[in-house]
Design a protein around this motif. Structure first.
Motif, PDB file in Angstrom:
ATOM      1  N   ARG A  90      59.707  39.662  40.012  1.00  0.00           N
ATOM      2  CA  ARG A  90      59.102  40.044  38.726  1.00  0.00           C
ATOM      3  C   ARG A  90      59.100  38.840  37.787  1.00  0.00           C
ATOM      4  N   PRO A  91      57.927  38.491  37.201  1.00  0.00           N
ATOM      5  CA  PRO A  91      57.861  37.292  36.355  1.00  0.00           C
ATOM      6  C   PRO A  91      58.224  37.537  34.897  1.00  0.00           C
ATOM      7  N   GLY A  92      58.881  38.617  34.579  1.00  0.00           N
ATOM      8  CA  GLY A  92      59.252  38.933  33.190  1.00  0.00           C
ATOM      9  C   GLY A  92      59.118  40.421  32.941  1.00  0.00           C
ATOM     10  N   GLY A  93      59.457  40.846  31.729  1.00  0.00           N
ATOM     11  CA  GLY A  93      59.364  42.272  31.402  1.00  0.00           C
ATOM     12  C   GLY A  93      60.353  43.101  32.198  1.00  0.00           C
ATOM     13  N   TYR A  94      61.640  42.754  32.134  1.00  0.00           N
ATOM     14  CA  TYR A  94      62.656  43.416  32.947  1.00  0.00           C
ATOM     15  C   TYR A  94      63.130  44.730  32.350  1.00  0.00           C
ATOM     16  N   THR A  95      62.872  44.961  31.061  1.00  0.00           N
ATOM     17  CA  THR A  95      63.365  46.172  30.387  1.00  0.00           C
ATOM     18  C   THR A  95      62.192  47.002  29.880  1.00  0.00           C
ATOM     19  N   ARG A  96      62.460  48.289  29.687  1.00  0.00           N
ATOM     20  CA  ARG A  96      61.458  49.235  29.187  1.00  0.00           C
ATOM     21  C   ARG A  96      62.093  50.063  28.074  1.00  0.00           C
ATOM     22  N   ILE A 113      66.574  52.481  26.393  1.00  0.00           N
ATOM     23  CA  ILE A 113      66.210  51.180  26.930  1.00  0.00           C
ATOM     24  C   ILE A 113      66.812  51.086  28.319  1.00  0.00           C
ATOM     25  N   GLU A 114      65.985  50.688  29.297  1.00  0.00           N
ATOM     26  CA  GLU A 114      66.424  50.699  30.691  1.00  0.00           C
ATOM     27  C   GLU A 114      65.878  49.489  31.427  1.00  0.00           C
ATOM     28  N   LEU A 115      66.482  49.202  32.567  1.00  0.00           N
ATOM     29  CA  LEU A 115      65.980  48.166  33.462  1.00  0.00           C
ATOM     30  C   LEU A 115      64.862  48.751  34.306  1.00  0.00           C
ATOM     31  N   VAL A 116      63.721  48.095  34.319  1.00  0.00           N
ATOM     32  CA  VAL A 116      62.508  48.659  34.930  1.00  0.00           C
ATOM     33  C   VAL A 116      62.703  48.944  36.413  1.00  0.00           C
ATOM     34  N   ASP A 117      63.304  48.042  37.150  1.00  0.00           N
ATOM     35  CA  ASP A 117      63.373  48.163  38.607  1.00  0.00           C
ATOM     36  C   ASP A 117      64.431  49.144  39.087  1.00  0.00           C
ATOM     37  N   PHE A 118      65.173  49.761  38.182  1.00  0.00           N
ATOM     38  CA  PHE A 118      66.214  50.708  38.585  1.00  0.00           C
ATOM     39  C   PHE A 118      65.836  52.158  38.266  1.00  0.00           C
ATOM     40  N   ASN A 119      64.667  52.389  37.705  1.00  0.00           N
ATOM     41  CA  ASN A 119      64.207  53.757  37.440  1.00  0.00           C
ATOM     42  C   ASN A 119      63.420  54.225  38.662  1.00  0.00           C
ATOM     43  N   GLU A 120      64.076  54.934  39.572  1.00  0.00           N
ATOM     44  CA  GLU A 120      63.457  55.311  40.843  1.00  0.00           C
ATOM     45  C   GLU A 120      62.364  56.358  40.660  1.00  0.00           C
ATOM     46  N   ASN A 121      62.534  57.245  39.674  1.00  0.00           N
ATOM     47  CA  ASN A 121      61.529  58.290  39.479  1.00  0.00           C
ATOM     48  C   ASN A 121      60.175  57.692  39.098  1.00  0.00           C
ATOM     49  N   MET A 122      60.185  56.727  38.179  1.00  0.00           N
ATOM     50  CA  MET A 122      58.924  56.104  37.765  1.00  0.00           C
ATOM     51  C   MET A 122      58.320  55.274  38.886  1.00  0.00           C
ATOM     52  N   LEU A 123      59.153  54.633  39.691  1.00  0.00           N
ATOM     53  CA  LEU A 123      58.636  53.840  40.800  1.00  0.00           C
ATOM     54  C   LEU A 123      57.971  54.727  41.841  1.00  0.00           C
ATOM     55  N   GLU A 124      58.562  55.919  42.120  1.00  0.00           N
ATOM     56  CA  GLU A 124      57.956  56.845  43.084  1.00  0.00           C
ATOM     57  C   GLU A 124      56.637  57.396  42.572  1.00  0.00           C
ATOM     58  N   SER A 125      56.617  57.778  41.274  1.00  0.00           N
ATOM     59  CA  SER A 125      55.379  58.310  40.712  1.00  0.00           C
ATOM     60  C   SER A 125      54.274  57.258  40.696  1.00  0.00           C
ATOM     61  N   ALA A 126      54.644  55.998  40.479  1.00  0.00           N
ATOM     62  CA  ALA A 126      53.636  54.940  40.484  1.00  0.00           C
ATOM     63  C   ALA A 126      53.096  54.681  41.887  1.00  0.00           C
ATOM     64  N   SER A 127      53.952  54.847  42.916  1.00  0.00           N
ATOM     65  CA  SER A 127      53.508  54.597  44.292  1.00  0.00           C
ATOM     66  C   SER A 127      52.662  55.735  44.845  1.00  0.00           C
ATOM     67  N   THR A 128      52.893  56.991  44.369  1.00  0.00           N
ATOM     68  CA  THR A 128      52.140  58.151  44.863  1.00  0.00           C
ATOM     69  C   THR A 128      51.227  58.664  43.772  1.00  0.00           C
ATOM     70  N   LYS A 129      50.123  57.967  43.536  1.00  0.00           N
ATOM     71  CA  LYS A 129      49.144  58.410  42.554  1.00  0.00           C
ATOM     72  C   LYS A 129      48.096  59.270  43.233  1.00  0.00           C
ATOM     73  N   LYS A 130      47.542  60.238  42.467  1.00  0.00           N
ATOM     74  CA  LYS A 130      46.506  61.102  43.009  1.00  0.00           C
ATOM     75  C   LYS A 130      45.187  60.350  43.073  1.00  0.00           C
ATOM     76  N   SER A 131      44.357  60.762  44.046  1.00  0.00           N
ATOM     77  CA  SER A 131      43.042  60.138  44.185  1.00  0.00           C
ATOM     78  C   SER A 131      42.132  60.601  43.062  1.00  0.00           C
ATOM     79  N   THR A 132      41.301  59.704  42.582  1.00  0.00           N
ATOM     80  CA  THR A 132      40.403  59.999  41.478  1.00  0.00           C
ATOM     81  C   THR A 132      39.034  60.403  42.005  1.00  0.00           C
ATOM     82  N   ARG A 133      38.167  60.826  41.098  1.00  0.00           N
ATOM     83  CA  ARG A 133      36.816  61.208  41.496  1.00  0.00           C
ATOM     84  C   ARG A 133      35.994  60.014  41.953  1.00  0.00           C
ATOM     85  N   ARG A 134      36.307  58.846  41.445  1.00  0.00           N
ATOM     86  CA  ARG A 134      35.557  57.658  41.827  1.00  0.00           C
ATOM     87  C   ARG A 134      35.689  57.393  43.311  1.00  0.00           C
TER      88      ARG A 134
END
Length: 207
Positions: A90-96, A113-134
């Motif tokens: 990660r090139p920066g932005g380590y906290t959220r 305030i949290e460390l971005v790479d340790f929030n597993e719930n947000m990482l899972e939701s970002a990896s499993t996104k729903k398909s769009t109409r496009r």
């Protein structure tokens, strides 16, 4: 005078503010997430992110530099063992910062305030996104533009052209047949009076 000093003093003296930020940074490194006011979280973000960047280079000098800010051996070891491995790419932005509303007593803005790479719930939701109409429309375009579909479309167009040509020929043939029949009919009508005249002459002769 405090010219060009834009950082938030947080209502504390310099020593008090540094000690508070150091303590908050240690808590964030150990627990990966803390709940505090928005002003303190913004100040902590500026305090801890340079230390996380320095932890990517695991040398004695960088460890001593981090210890001079944190004043905690356990936090320094966690920073250089666990956190540095997670943020290596990660090139920066380590906290959220996640706002949670206002505090009841003094109406202060609160947040996590949290460390971005340790929030597993947000990482899972970002990896499993729903398909769009496009994507659906693009898949249809792909199927339509496939070679098999193009061949089918060409054959259908050719068949339609053939049908149209056959229909035109039939339409042209029908007027020609009708004209021929009409031309034959007058000739037959013209022959009948001559035959009647000849019949009358033969009857007179016989008489």
């Amino acid at each position: 005078m405090r010219h060009r000093k834009k950082f938030n003093h947080l209502g504390r003296t310099t020593s008090h503010r540094k000690a508070m930020l150091s303590n908050m940074a240690v808590s964030l490194i150990k627990h990966k997430r803390i709940h505090t006011t928005l002003a303190k979280a913004k100040a902590l973000k500026v305090f801890i992110e340079p230390l996380i960047t320095k932890s990517k280079e695991d040398t004695t000098h960088s460890r001593r530099t981090a210890f001079s800010y944190l004043k905690d051996k356990e936090a320094v070891s966690i920073l250089f063992r666990e956190v540095s491995e997670k943020v290596a790419q990660r090139p920066g932005g380590y906290t959220r910062i996640l706002k949670t509303g206002n505090r009841i007593g003094d109406n202060a803005e609160m947040c996590f305030i949290e460390l971005v790479d340790f929030n597993e719930n947000m990482l899972e939701s970002a990896s499993t996104k729903k398909s769009t109409r496009r994507r659906r429309s693009s898949s249809k375009k792909k199927t339509e533009s496939s070679p098999a579909a193009e061949v089918k479309a060409e054959t259908e167009v050719k068949e339609e052209v053939k049908d149209a040509v056959v229909e035109e020929k039939e339409v042209k043939a029908e007027p020609e047949t009708e004209a021929k029949e009409e031309s034959k009919a007058p000739e037959a009508k013209a022959d009948t009076p001559a035959e009647e005249a000849s019949d009358d002459e033969e009857k007179k002769k016989e008489e």
